[in-house]
Design a protein around this motif. Structure first.
Motif, short mmCIF file in Angstrom:
data_model
loop_
_atom_site.label_atom_id
_atom_site.label_comp_id
_atom_site.label_asym_id
_atom_site.label_seq_id
_atom_site.Cartn_x
_atom_site.Cartn_y
_atom_site.Cartn_z
N UNK A 1 -34.54 42.31 63.43
CA UNK A 1 -35.35 41.94 64.58
C UNK A 1 -35.18 42.89 65.74
N UNK A 2 -33.94 43.28 66.00
CA UNK A 2 -33.68 44.23 67.08
C UNK A 2 -34.30 45.59 66.78
N UNK A 3 -34.23 46.01 65.53
CA UNK A 3 -34.82 47.30 65.14
C UNK A 3 -36.34 47.26 65.33
N UNK A 4 -36.97 46.15 65.00
CA UNK A 4 -38.41 46.00 65.19
C UNK A 4 -38.75 46.09 66.67
N UNK A 5 -38.03 45.35 67.50
CA UNK A 5 -38.27 45.36 68.95
C UNK A 5 -38.08 46.75 69.55
N UNK A 6 -37.02 47.43 69.13
CA UNK A 6 -36.74 48.77 69.65
C UNK A 6 -37.84 49.75 69.30
N UNK B 1 -36.59 38.92 67.08
CA UNK B 1 -37.63 39.72 67.73
C UNK B 1 -37.99 39.12 69.08
N UNK B 2 -38.20 37.81 69.12
CA UNK B 2 -38.60 37.19 70.38
C UNK B 2 -37.52 37.29 71.44
N UNK B 3 -36.27 37.29 71.02
CA UNK B 3 -35.16 37.43 71.98
C UNK B 3 -35.03 38.85 72.52
N UNK B 4 -35.38 39.84 71.72
CA UNK B 4 -35.10 41.23 72.10
C UNK B 4 -36.33 42.03 72.53
N UNK B 5 -37.52 41.50 72.30
CA UNK B 5 -38.74 42.26 72.61
C UNK B 5 -38.99 42.30 74.11
N UNK C 1 -44.37 52.13 72.82
CA UNK C 1 -45.09 51.61 73.98
C UNK C 1 -46.15 50.57 73.58
N UNK C 2 -45.74 49.65 72.72
CA UNK C 2 -46.65 48.61 72.24
C UNK C 2 -47.00 47.64 73.36
N UNK D 1 -45.05 38.80 72.16
CA UNK D 1 -44.87 38.69 70.71
C UNK D 1 -45.79 37.58 70.20
N UNK D 2 -46.55 37.91 69.17
CA UNK D 2 -47.38 36.92 68.49
C UNK D 2 -46.70 36.56 67.18
N UNK D 3 -46.30 35.31 67.03
CA UNK D 3 -45.70 34.83 65.79
C UNK D 3 -46.78 34.16 64.96
N UNK D 4 -46.87 34.54 63.71
CA UNK D 4 -47.88 34.00 62.81
C UNK D 4 -47.15 33.23 61.72
N UNK D 5 -47.45 31.95 61.62
CA UNK D 5 -46.80 31.11 60.61
C UNK D 5 -47.51 31.19 59.28
N UNK D 6 -46.76 30.93 58.27
CA UNK D 6 -47.25 30.95 56.88
C UNK D 6 -48.25 29.86 56.65
#
Length: 148
Positions: free
Chosen positions: A98-103, A135-139, A109-110, A143-148
């Motif tokens: 998650x941290x790697x995704x956020x970084x 991701x939500x903690x570190x972004x 510059x998303x 953040x858009x979370x999409x559920x299954x």
């Protein structure tokens, strides 16, 4: 308006749904999408004495190659739909995904970061953890979370 959208993809049904949502947004807003895949497995082998672990280079290459194939498959699909797309493979074995995704989203510059979530609760969440939650903690961007 979201002009730069990062989508974390891992080949799961959930990340596929996240990609679908990001594609809709990108089409409506003429956005560019960055497809991001973080290699997450840490292939290891224990030495015979059991005290040291050895990274298996061939396994690391196989994991990275599978990630590249996944990104290329999604890149082609989006390009066929007229979406401007880039790809990024991050090899962060054993790290916090998650941290790697956020970084990476921040470096690129998303304006928006899209990830799938399984929506696990209770003991399943505790045992498996949640990349989406990390991701939500570190972004530093929405953040858009999409559920299954």
């Amino acid at each position: 308006m979201y002009k730069r959208i990062v989508v974390a993809v891992d080949g799961s049904e959930t990340s596929g749904k996240a990609l679908d949502e990001a594609t809709k947004l990108a089409r409506e807003m003429s956005s560019i999408i960055l497809l991001l895949h973080v290699c997450e497995e840490m292939p290891i082998m224990w030495e015979p004495d059991g005290m040291n672990m050895i990274l298996m280079q061939n396994s690391l290459k196989a994991v990275a190659d599978a990630g590249k194939e996944l990104l290329d498959k999604h890149r082609r699909k989006l390009a066929e739909q007229g979406i401007t797309v880039e790809t990024k493979l991050v090899e962060a074995y054993g790290g916090r995904i998650g941290s790697a995704i956020s970084e990476e989203a921040q470096k690129w510059h998303a304006d928006l970061l899209v990830v799938g979530t399984h929506g696990r609760k209770g003991i399943a969440h505790f045992l498996i953890g949640s990349v989406a939650e990390d991701v939500t903690r570190t972004a530093s961007m929405p953040v858009l979370l999409v559920r299954k």
